[in-house]
Design an enzyme around this catalytic site. Structure first.
Site, PDB file in Angstrom:
ATOM      1  N   CYS A 102       0.837  -1.204   0.000  1.00 15.14           N
ATOM      2  CA  CYS A 102       0.000   0.000   0.000  1.00 15.14           C
ATOM      3  C   CYS A 102       0.876   1.259   0.000  1.00 15.14           C
ATOM      4  CB  CYS A 102      -0.933  -0.023   1.207  1.00 15.14           C
ATOM      5  SG  CYS A 102      -1.862   1.512   1.432  1.00 15.14           S
ATOM      6  N   CYS A 109      -0.179   3.842   2.661  1.00  8.48           N
ATOM      7  CA  CYS A 109       0.243   3.395   3.995  1.00  8.48           C
ATOM      8  C   CYS A 109       1.696   3.758   4.252  1.00  8.48           C
ATOM      9  CB  CYS A 109       0.058   1.880   4.124  1.00  8.48           C
ATOM     10  SG  CYS A 109      -1.644   1.304   3.903  1.00  8.48           S
TER      11      CYS A 109
END
Length: 261
Positions: free
Chosen positions: A150, A153
């Site tokens: 991600c 993230c």
């Protein structure tokens, strides 16, 4: 300008007086009229001696002037050479100090920036509490659902780490990897569809709200601050920004039953 030169036949007597009166008498008494032996006209050039004298004088002045110039140049050279032996001016010392301070400041900024970007999801996972422990210690909890692939993230990791370090004594921070099949039940319970997904739980483990995706840092800070203060609600109970879809999960089996990653 020309001049007349007279050559006179004067008596050879050494006692002849060359007064004006005698001269007049001389000219008159010699056959009744003045006699001139020779008359010649010539220009009045400067004598060679005069020229030589002037040349000598000019040469003397020139040599004197050249000596003065050479003397002044030698003085200038000696002053410049001697100035090279002087100690460095204070301005150079100040400039060096300013340059040193600038370099130190730049290095400090570089190091701090590298430290911020050096925080990874693995660092957050290593400092996070196990989910079961967080639900049982009586503190409010922030649960982040994430994945190693991600991008959002990874971008938010430095901010999350700073907030965690600031509130870790009052708030639990938990990291749950959506690729880990161990958290299938939690994914369904919290309705995780995109990551990063931050769920905010009170002291009893009840969810007060969640924020998803890339959002301003203040959303996370103010929600965590509300949990730490024991408030009944959080400022941002539902907010969604740019996120990665949980459908891109790379599911893997649990290798460590106690793992929360």
């Amino acid at each position: 300008m020309a001049r007349l030169v007279f050559s006179l036949n004067l008596p050879s007597s050494h006692g002849f007086n060359l007064s004006p009166r005698n001269l007049q008498s001389f000219f008159v008494t010699q056959t009744g009229a003045p006699r001139f032996r020779a008359v010649r006209c010539k220009p009045n050039p400067e004598s060679s001696e005069t020229k030589q004298e002037k040349l000598v004088i000019d040469n003397g002045e020139t040599s004197s002037a050249s000596k003065e110039v050479e003397s002044s140049s030698s003085v200038a050279d000696s002053s410049s050479s001697s100035s090279s032996g002087f100690p460095e001016s204070p301005n150079k010392d100040i400039n060096r100090r300013v340059a040193a301070v600038t370099v130190i400041a730049a290095l400090s900024l570089f190091v701090s920036t590298r430290l911020d970007f050096g925080i990874s999801l693995k660092d957050l996972t290593a400092s996070a509490l196990p989910y079961e422990e967080a639900l049982s210690n009586g503190k409010p909890t922030v649960v982040e659902f994430y994945a190693d692939w991600c991008e959002v993230c990874r971008e938010l990791a430095p901010d999350v780490y700073k907030i965690e370090q600031q509130y870790k004594d009052k708030v639990n921070f938990v990291m749950l990897n959506v690729d880990n099949t161990k958290w299938e039940q939690e994914l369904d319970e919290f309705g995780v569809e995109g990551i990063p997904h931050f769920a905010f739980l009170d002291r009893e483990g009840n969810e007060e709200g969640n924020v998803v995706g890339r959002l301003p840092r203040q959303y996370l800070v103010e929600n965590v601050n509300a949990l730490a203060a024991g408030k009944q609600s959080i400022p941002y109970a539902r907010a969604v920004g740019q996120y990665s879809s949980s459908e891109s999960r790379k599911v893997h089996q649990v290798t460590d039953p106690l793992s929360h990653g």
